[in-house]
Design a protein around this motif. Structure first.
Motif, PDB file in Angstrom:
ATOM      1  N   ARG A  23       0.819  -1.210   0.000  1.00 46.64           N
ATOM      2  CA  ARG A  23       0.000   0.000   0.000  1.00 46.64           C
ATOM      3  C   ARG A  23       0.857   1.267   0.000  1.00 46.64           C
ATOM      4  N   LYS A  26       2.123   1.790  -3.387  1.00 49.14           N
ATOM      5  CA  LYS A  26       1.056   2.219  -4.305  1.00 49.14           C
ATOM      6  C   LYS A  26       0.892   3.747  -4.260  1.00 49.14           C
ATOM      7  N   GLU A  30       0.971   5.712  -7.802  1.00 48.09           N
ATOM      8  CA  GLU A  30      -0.301   6.030  -8.472  1.00 48.09           C
ATOM      9  C   GLU A  30      -0.411   7.511  -8.870  1.00 48.09           C
ATOM     10  N   VAL A  42      -4.880   0.351 -11.061  1.00 54.67           N
ATOM     11  CA  VAL A  42      -4.589  -0.260  -9.753  1.00 54.67           C
ATOM     12  C   VAL A  42      -5.703  -1.244  -9.398  1.00 54.67           C
ATOM     13  N   GLU A  43      -5.322  -2.482  -9.104  1.00 52.19           N
ATOM     14  CA  GLU A  43      -6.312  -3.477  -8.665  1.00 52.19           C
ATOM     15  C   GLU A  43      -5.839  -4.094  -7.359  1.00 52.19           C
ATOM     16  N   PRO A  44      -6.722  -4.165  -6.357  1.00 51.82           N
ATOM     17  CA  PRO A  44      -6.342  -4.876  -5.130  1.00 51.82           C
ATOM     18  C   PRO A  44      -6.057  -6.342  -5.452  1.00 51.82           C
ATOM     19  N   ARG A  49      -1.785  -5.612  -0.810  1.00 55.01           N
ATOM     20  CA  ARG A  49      -1.091  -5.979  -2.049  1.00 55.01           C
ATOM     21  C   ARG A  49      -1.934  -5.482  -3.228  1.00 55.01           C
ATOM     22  N   TYR A  50      -1.275  -4.840  -4.165  1.00 54.12           N
ATOM     23  CA  TYR A  50      -1.986  -4.272  -5.310  1.00 54.12           C
ATOM     24  C   TYR A  50      -1.235  -4.607  -6.591  1.00 54.12           C
ATOM     25  N   ARG A  51      -2.024  -4.801  -7.669  1.00 50.12           N
ATOM     26  CA  ARG A  51      -1.394  -5.007  -8.970  1.00 50.12           C
ATOM     27  C   ARG A  51      -1.502  -3.689  -9.741  1.00 50.12           C
ATOM     28  N   ILE A  52      -0.376  -3.213 -10.185  1.00 53.15           N
ATOM     29  CA  ILE A  52      -0.320  -1.933 -10.918  1.00 53.15           C
ATOM     30  C   ILE A  52      -0.006  -2.247 -12.378  1.00 53.15           C
TER      31      ILE A  52
END
Lengths: 61, 415
Positions: A23, A26, A30, A42-44, A49-52
């Motif tokens: 986070r 991110k 972002e 951006v996807e949780p 944890r996030y996928r960018i």
């Protein structure tokens, strides 16, 4: 941030770059990159944890 | 009010004194010629050099003493020396004092505790600047305790700041994060961790704020952090209570404000602006205090040069005008054509880093030509993101900011 900038520099403009971040990371990706010529998706992807996915704006047009 | 001051703690070389002297001459001849003919009023145009630590040896070495004398011959230049550190080193400045009794000072200011300390002078000068109430004095610490003496200067400075009723902020970066390790127990030195805790306690008792932030990247690298999934914050079981491990951006956000931030080697230079005040909120564009980072060390022997660039990128990312000058041994960052780092992404070639981050808004890179010339070297011609500058441009950069920037002073940090 620096490693990401180096990676983006080496990546062809029309090729998206995808990666996972925490986070706090991110937050540093972002907004700054959205303001500097990148589409930033951006996807949780789990707890803290996030996928960018980043693509250069206007690439491929 | 002391418009300009330098705080110097590390060895001061002939090269450093030369470029500082030339920049001051530029200030007096080009920017303020009226002050060159007539000494400035007591509260304007004064340059104060605050010398402690190994910087004091420059008052002993005949080659640098001569340069100090040239500097002190300029109008309104004052030298305040740390009496305790002079005595510790057995350095006498009586010759210089006899020649320039009004400009060379080694009787330090008395504190509330009735003891003289150089850091009372520093805190008084830093506190005197026009700034929002309550006043804040910050300190950027880059080195670890015990191996280095600079953490002691840091705690003495913050202690003196609390005494002049200023809130204090510590920014621990690179090895500076070790200052906040728990259970320090030195047998022969002041306990830095305990002193930081004392400062936080004393500040709280006086109704002052104390903020001690350490960089999460530096903390992770040095084994301080464990990840707290629930809170989403880096936490550590091995830091003193007041310490907070935070993303560098959170630390840098404080640099967008206009309080004085000191470091082992640093400066605060007033920028004269007609019709504007230095008391402002950071939120307005162009009003964040600009930053000049001087990279003075070689690129790969320590983390300092990389840390400087990383710090600059973070500052620029927060909208702070950040200019990075490679000067003295820092020009080695720009010379030669280092072999690309191949597939090992953990090895940073600093030229690649500069190339990758150059072009960011609010971030500019410069190489100081006289430092390259002195070493018989040239900048790698591929480094076209780094602009060559000479003494005039450096002088202009120290004392002016581009149009549209309204800050009242500029911070200078030596890395």
């Amino acid at each position: 941030m620096i490693r990401l900038k180096m990676l983006l520099k080496k990546t062809p403009a029309d090729m998206p770059v995808a990666f996972f971040v925490r986070r706090d990371q991110k937050d540093t990706v972002e907004v700054p990159f959205s303001r500097s010529g990148y589409e930033v998706g951006v996807e949780p992807a789990g707890t803290n944890r996030y996928r960018i996915v980043m693509t250069k704006k206007g690439a491929g047009r | 009010m002391n418009p300009h001051f330098f705080l110097l703690s590390s060895p001061v070389t002939q090269e450093r004194l030369t470029w500082i002297g030339e920049c001051l001459r530029y200030y007096f001849i080009k920017l303020n010629p009226e002050n060159f003919l007539h000494h400035a009023k007591a509260d304007e145009g004064t340059f104060t050099f605050l010398l402690t630590g190994d910087a004091l040896y420059s008052l002993h070495d005949p080659a640098t003493v001569r340069l100090w004398e040239n500097l002190l011959a300029l109008p309104s230049v004052i030298l305040i020396c740390d009496r305790q550190e002079l005595s510790l080193r057995g350095i006498s400045i009586e010759g210089l004092k006899r020649k320039l009794p009004d400009q060379v000072i080694d009787h330090n200011r008395l504190g509330i505790n009735g003891q003289q300390s150089f850091w009372n002078d520093v805190a008084k000068i830093a506190r005197q600047h026009e700034q929002p109430i309550p006043s804040i004095i910050g300190y950027l610490q880059l080195d670890s305790p015990y191996m280095n003496r600079s953490p002691l200067y840091c705690v003495k400075c913050l202690q003196a700041a609390v005494e002049v009723h200023a809130s204090v902020e510590l920014y621990a970066y690179l090895d500076g994060i070790h200052c906040g390790h728990i259970s320090q127990s030195p047998s022969d030195f002041d306990n830095i961790g305990d002193r930081l805790e004392d400062i936080a306690e004393k500040a709280a008792k006086r109704g002052l704020q104390s903020l001690m932030l350490s960089c999460s990247r530096c903390a992770l690298a040095r084994g301080y952090s464990t990840w707290d999934e629930g809170e989403g914050e880096l936490v550590s079981s091995c830091t003193i209570r007041p310490y907070r491990i935070r993303n560098l951006n959170e630390m840098v956000e404080r640099f967008g404000r206009n309080h004085i931030i000191l470091a082992e080697n640093s400066a605060s230079l007033q920028i004269k602006k007609e019709g504007s005040s230095s008391s402002f909120s950071r939120a307005e564009p162009g009003r964040a205090t600009p930053l000049l980072i001087l990279v003075t060390g070689t690129p790969y022997g320590s983390e300092r040069a990389f840390g400087a660039v990383s710090f600059a990128v973070a500052c620029a990312g927060q909208g702070i005008l950040t200019r990075v000058v490679f000067i003295e041994n820092g020009v080695y960052c720009l010379t030669g054509s280092p072999v690309p780092a191949a597939k090992n992404i953990w090895f940073f070639n600093l030229q690649e880093v500069i190339d990758a981050v150059a072009g960011s808004a609010d971030l500019q890179f410069f190489s100081y030509q006289p430092s390259l010339t002195k070493r018989g070297m040239a900048k790698n011609p591929k480094m076209n993101a780094v602009l060559d500058i000479g003494t005039s441009e450096l002088g202009q950069m120290l004392f002016t900011v581009p149009k549209g920037h309204l800050a009242g002073h500029q911070r200078v940090l030596f890395f």
